[in-house]
Write an enzyme that holds these catalytic residues in place. Sequence first.
Site, mmCIF file in Angstrom:
data_model
loop_
_atom_site.group_PDB
_atom_site.id
_atom_site.type_symbol
_atom_site.label_atom_id
_atom_site.label_comp_id
_atom_site.label_asym_id
_atom_site.label_seq_id
_atom_site.Cartn_x
_atom_site.Cartn_y
_atom_site.Cartn_z
ATOM 1 C CB CYS A 144 -17.904 -1.927 8.842
ATOM 2 S SG CYS A 144 -18.011 -0.920 7.360
ATOM 3 C CB SER A 145 -21.012 -5.215 6.812
ATOM 4 O OG SER A 145 -21.582 -6.232 6.019
ATOM 5 N N GLY A 170 -17.558 -1.938 4.281
ATOM 6 C CA GLY A 170 -16.259 -1.291 4.237
ATOM 7 C C GLY A 170 -16.305 0.150 3.771
ATOM 8 N N GLY A 175 -19.213 2.554 5.292
ATOM 9 C CA GLY A 175 -19.970 3.360 6.251
ATOM 10 C C GLY A 175 -19.199 3.629 7.523
ATOM 11 N NE ARG A 176 -20.996 -0.717 10.818
ATOM 12 C CZ ARG A 176 -21.609 -1.844 11.150
ATOM 13 N NH1 ARG A 176 -21.808 -2.125 12.427
ATOM 14 N NH2 ARG A 176 -22.034 -2.679 10.220
ATOM 15 C CD GLN A 201 -23.453 2.375 3.495
ATOM 16 O OE1 GLN A 201 -22.952 1.972 4.562
ATOM 17 N NE2 GLN A 201 -23.933 1.552 2.603
#
Length: 368
Positions: free
Chosen positions: A281-282, A284, A286-287, A325
Amino acid sequence: MVRKAGRKSTTQEGRGSKEGIKKQSTVRRSKCSQNDDDGTQIEQAAPKKGAGTRRRRQNTQKTETEAQGMQQALRQFTLATVEAGVDKLVKEFNDIKAATAAVPAKTAFDANPEKNRYKDVFCVDESRVILTWPPGNTCDYVHANWVPIKGEKKFICTQGPTDKTVDDFWRLVYQEKIKAIVMLCNILEMGKKKCEQYWPEKAGDKMTTSHGISIKTAEVTEPEKALIVSKLEISVEGGESFVVSHWLWQHWPDRGVPENFMACFRLLTKLKPFTPALVHCSAGIGRTGTIVGLEMAHQVLLAGERLVMADVVKELRSHRHGSVQTDIQYVYMHRVLISLAENRKIVKHEEIAPFFETYDAFVKSRGG
């Protein structure tokens, strides 16, 4: 231009027997699969006559027993989650954060600050992917960690490439012969850049990295809403060439959760043939951690084992520090599995309705 993927028709072809001077009998093996709406798949041997019937019957019985074990484990998890409730899950997540707060050795992370998107998202040494390609390159660091599932190196979790790490990202892909890239963020979110445009966006476009890796987008499709799949052809002059499937899921908000609960399992099912897969993700965690954690949890259930989500997330965090997260992501993981149980008719709606109501109120209170 994105084109919608069409359905492919399948045919079954029968083969007759021939008699000649040499008599020969052949037994053809086949599999029949049952696809459910959740995207999971149960395979079992098709019944046949002749030699091996007993063994095939035993295999079928084993498959059915495993399926029953999975259903029992999922029902047990679902009812335990409903009984616990959202508030207890939030507390449980905070306990997980406290128990996993200590940061293991991260010498490579500390030595390469310009290659880290966020200062407080750590890449630990023990599980980090070490770059060895091309031979002789002096920098072996990329913000990426291996996350094994049942001992198999199935996933690499990494941050979204920055302008300084796009080249390293493709070194990683080429070195590990990545079969699929799963992108769970957009380039821009809430007016902020979350990731670089590291691949050619349109069919026919091509780019080349400073290390000579050529990436060409051969095809772009949209198999379902907000899921863009690009077929990327990867090559190096004088080296191996291969194809990477790039999956961009556009509707997953940062630090939030998607509205669709079964989309996770549809995606994970489609990824089964692709090993290893790279997920980002951004940051790496959370999602990325949520989707990988769901696959870890699903594998526990498939084995017919008792699922404790806290143990799954702790295990995940031991490889990719800080994964899953937020508390809403942790609760969402439970919500997805409860939806799976309902979809499979393992539980009745009235058994889980109170949890759904509490969950909806919880998400709404967080702005969802």
